[in-house]
Structures are given as structure tokens and as C-alpha cells.
Design an enzyme around this catalytic site. Structure first.
Site, PDB file in Angstrom:
ATOM      1  CB  CYS A  18      34.696 -28.562  31.095  1.00  0.00           C
ATOM      2  SG  CYS A  18      33.960 -29.907  30.982  1.00  0.00           S
ATOM      3  CG  HIS A  58      31.320 -25.593  29.881  1.00  0.00           C
ATOM      4  ND1 HIS A  58      32.729 -26.284  28.748  1.00  0.00           N
ATOM      5  CD2 HIS A  58      30.733 -26.667  30.335  1.00  0.00           C
ATOM      6  CE1 HIS A  58      32.184 -27.198  28.549  1.00  0.00           C
ATOM      7  NE2 HIS A  58      31.387 -27.970  29.447  1.00  0.00           N
ATOM      8  CD  GLU A  69      32.912 -22.391  27.300  1.00  0.00           C
ATOM      9  OE1 GLU A  69      33.502 -22.252  28.952  1.00  0.00           O
ATOM     10  OE2 GLU A  69      32.508 -23.439  27.333  1.00  0.00           O
TER      11      GLU A  69
END
Lengths: 203, 260
Positions: A78, A179, A181
Site C-alpha cells: 500500500c 493489502h 494481509e
């Protein structure tokens, strides 16, 4: 087991990334020590927030030069990816210059919400980061600035009239605008690919 | 194409989910983490956790719950309820929350939105706005809506649409718009209200209140212009299953995240 180091600075969503690594059965060190970073087998550079204050901090603690000179597989996430570019329109910020690409703000379009927030699909390039990933590759994005598609683009995404860089790659460096994650099992697979990739395949 | 988001909302008291969650396939239906993980597996696009803990002493349990959620959940989640300070927000973000929803605190002191956006970034600042129609009309003959706080109990005199615009200008990244007139009715979302907000602000709008059938979701995404739709009891009580809902929406031409 090789060591994963997450770059410690003033703009990291570090816990989310740590949790994702833990779910993969891996642990990571969070550090801003140049020696620790240089000795890592993998470096992850997450980021949320604003570009100019992040760059100011990185310069103050001389992490800018360290990050620029790393040799191992490196993944920016990001804002992390945007800071790896040469320049950002966000408060006219000179960035790290790992990538030649530049960061610009989404232009106003009727009905187009900014930030680009939510799940969108990737146009996948041929990169080991995306091994085993098939369409539709839904990933979670949150950003108001983007990197136009360039020769460093390894995955694209389309929002409004813009097809932009969802991921960048150059040498040992990779950056993702989304993202991983927070992108469910698919994001986990991308992180796993990054951890398991053989280093010579990145170049 | 950016997908419309489906967001189950979990009310949490003293670290446990409330609202009589009714899932047979959970060991402990009151465990917020277990329920959240189930929703994530089913294809929820995000999750929202609202802390309705009554006493200040028990609020620490929410932060530790947020840590447990972050350990397990691999999709974005928002937390809110009873947030009173920048320090509260910092603690919840450190615990692993992706976004923070603020409501009464922002109405009381709107500058808090600027502070949070500057400190943590707009992407994590969700401004929750609870509204009721005040049965008045503006110059264009459009219905007016008033902002309520304290769980929809206390009127503020604020005009809702201008409050949303102010929240955006101050740096909010998203608006969670709840129609108190529709909440709990299961008669459908507030379509006209949501459309007016969506046309007026440039940040995403999460519509909340009134979901009772799958068609209501189609309607709020098309006629209402919502970017995301939030619901609680219809998911908790199995009245609508998320996978079924997402297939339904895709069939009706709504861009939706479906993994095949």
C-alpha cells in the site's frame, strides 16, 4: 528458518502484517536497525497514512538509503509501495526512487468514490508473486493515490476510467497496492509466494 | 470492477456477541471471534464489531477481543462503540483493527475527525451517522434528516446531509449511514436517504438498517447507490446466508466478490 523483518517506522499497519505471517506459521522481527534489515532473508515494508510525513521520518533516521540498497526480496504494501516510487503527488513528496514510477491522485469522475476502497480484481502479469493465483483474483484496496501502469507494472486493476498498477516489480523489489494481509486466502497465498520464492527468480 | 461489500455487524458486550446469535455449527455462538471467522469463510467482505459494554471497567476486554480478532481474521474489520478519545482509537488500531467507527464523539467535537485523519489516515476513520426523518422539507422539497446520538436516543438538531459533508471535508474516509426509521423493520434499507447521501459525498457510503430480504440489497446498491450494506440479525438468525445472498446479487448484475 530464515528471518523476516518488517520495517519499523511511523506509518506501518504492522500488527495486521504480523498476524498474517503468524497465520502462515511464520514469525517476524520488527526493526529499524540497518544491520538487522541487511541480514534479513525477507523485508516487508507495510504502510498506511500519508506520504510526506512518512518520507520525512525515513530520511531523519536514514532508513531511506538502507531500504534503497537492500539485496534480498523486498515487499512494499500500500503506502509502502507508493513510497518506493520516485515521487508522489501526495503533498508533492520525493520518495525512495526504488521504482521509476510516480504516484498520482485519482482524478475526479462523476460517481467515482475516492478513496478506492474495497475488493477489486487483479489483471495478473507473469510474476512469481502470483504463482498459483487464478482469476478472479479479488484483493482488498484502500487508497486515494495510484501508480499509472508502467513498464514496472506486474499486475493491474481498474477503477473508473483508470487502469493502474496493482503491483510493481523491479529486481528484488516488489510492491503491492492492495493489502494481501487483508485479502483472505488469496492474499495469504501471495504472501506465501513472497516468502517461498527463490531469490534468483525475482530478478 | 470494484465490488459492492456485504458487512455483517456483531454487537459485543463484555467481549461476547449479543443479539441471540443462533448458529448450530459453532461451538460457542457467543464467541465473537468464532462467529467472525465463520462469516469471513462464508464470503463476508468486511466485518464490523460494535462494543456495547455498559461499564467502563469492562472496556479493556474489547481491546483484547480486537487483538484476538486480528489474529484470526484475514479480511478488514471496523470497530466502534463508546470511543471517547484519540488514545482509545490508537489502542484499537494498535490491537489490529483496520478502521474505527466514531459517532457521538465526532458530533460532540467534530475536530476529532481532523485529528484522527491526520494522525492515522482517512482510510481508518469511519463516521457513523444515525439519522431519523424529521418530517420537514428543504427548499427543494426534499425530506430532511436529523442526526441522533447515544444509540439513536438523543436528537442533536444537526441536519444529517450537511453533517456528512462536513465529516468528509474534515477527513472521514467512509460514512456508515443508519436509518433509525428503518432499523429493525426488515422492510428494506432507506433507499432515498442513501441515494441523497451517495450523490452528495465522494467517500463510500455503507447503508445500514432495514435489511430483511435479498432484494433489499439489490435495491440499496442500485437505486440507493450504496457502496456497502451492513446488517446484523438477518445473518445471525440465518434468515439470509451470505453465500446465497452473493450469488443472488451477482445474478442481478451487482458487482460482487465471489470466489469460484
Amino acid at each position: 528458518m530464515s528471518s523476516i523483518v518488517i520495517v519499523k517506522y511511523n506509518a506501518g499497519n504492522i500488527r495486521s502484517v504480523l498476524c498474517a505471517l503468524n497465520r502462515l506459521g511464520r514469525d517476524a522481527t520488527v526493526s529499524d536497525d540497518p544491520k538487522v534489515l541487511r541480514n534479513a532473508s525477507r523485508v516487508i515494508f507495510p504502510g498506511v497514512g500519508e506520504a510526506s510525513s512518512a518520507m520525512r521520518y525515513l530520511r531523519q533516521v536514514h532508513l531511506d538509503e538502507v531500504l534503497l540498497s537492500l539485496q534480498q526480496p523486498f515487499l512494499g504494501i500500500c503506502l509502502g509501495m507508493q513510497l518506493m516510487c520516485s515521487r508522489s503527488e501526495e503533498n508533492d513528496t520525493d520518495c525512495l526512487g526504488i521504482f521509476e514510477s510516480q504516484v498520482v491522485r485519482f482524478a475526479e469522475e462523476p460517481g467515482l468514490k475516492i478513496p478506492h476502497m474495497g475488493w477489486n480484481t487483479l489483471g495478473l502479469g507473469d510474476d512469481p508473486l502470483f504463482a498459483g493465483i487464478t482469476d478472479p483474483a479479488w484483493c482488498y484496496f484502500v487508497h486515494s493515490y495510484y501508480v499509472p501502469a508502467s513498464k514496472e507494472t506486474i499486475a493491474t486493476c481498474t477503477y473508473g476510467q483508470n487502469t493502474f498498477s496493482a503491483a510493481l516489480g523491479a529486481g528484488n523489489y516488489r510492491g503491492v497496492q492492495f493489502h494481501p494481509e487483508k485479502s483472505g486466502p488469496l492474499g495469504e497465498r501471495i504472501l506465501k509466494n513472497f516468502l517461498e520464492i527463490s531469490e534468483d527468480r525475482l530478478w | 470492477m470494484l465490488a459492492k461489500r456485504i458487512i455483517p455487524c456483531l454487537d459485543v458486550r463484555d467481549g461476547r456477541t449479543v443479539k441471540g446469535v443462533n448458529f448450530v455449527n459453532l461451538r460457542d455462538a457467543g464467541d465473537a471471534v468464532e462467529l467472525a471467522a465463520l462469516y469471513a469463510r462464508q464470503g463476508a467482505d468486511e466485518l464490523t464489531f460494535l462494543d456495547i459494554t455498559a461499564t467502563v471497567e469492562n472496556r479493556g476486554t474489547f481491546t483484547s477481543l480486537v487483538r484476538r480478532i486480528a489474529d484470526v481474521i484475514d479480511i478488514p474489520f471496523t470497530v466502534g462503540g463508546g470511543i471517547r478519545s484519540v488514545a482509545d482509537v490508537g489502542a484499537l488500531l494498535d490491537a489490529g483493527a483496520d478502521k474505527i467507527s466514531i459517532n457521538s464523539m465526532a458530533v460532540k467535537d467534530p475536530r476529532i475527525i481532523d485529528t484522527l485523519a491526520k494522525e492515522f489516515g482517512s482510510q481508518c476513520v469511519v463516521c457513523a451517522i444515525d439519522v431519523r426523518s424529521n418530517h420537514t422539507f428543504d427548499a427543494d422539497g426534499m425530506l430532511g434528516w436529523e442526526v441522533y446520538v447515544a444509540g439513536g436516543r438523543t436528537p442533536t438538531g444537526l441536519e444529517a446531509l450537511s453533517w456528512a459533508v462536513e465529516a468528509e471535508d474534515r477527513g472521514a474516509g467512509e460514512i456508515l449511514l443508519t436509518s433509525m426509521d428503518h432499523d429493525g423493520t426488515k422492510a428494506g434499507f432507506a433507499v432515498e436517504l442513501t441515494r441523497r447521501f451517495s450523490d452528495r459525498v465522494r467517500i463510500p457510503i455503507i447503508a445500514s438498517g432495514g435489511a430483511g430480504a435479498m432484494e433489499h440489497f439489490t435495491e440499496i446498491f442500485t437505486s440507493g447507490g450504496a457502496d456497502a450494506a451492513l446488517a446484523a440479525s438477518i445473518f445471525h438468525f440465518h434468515e439470509i446466508d451470505i453465500p446465497e445472498l452473493k450469488i443472488f446479487l451477482e445474478k442481478h448484475g451487482i458487482p460482487i466478490r465471489l470466489n469460484r
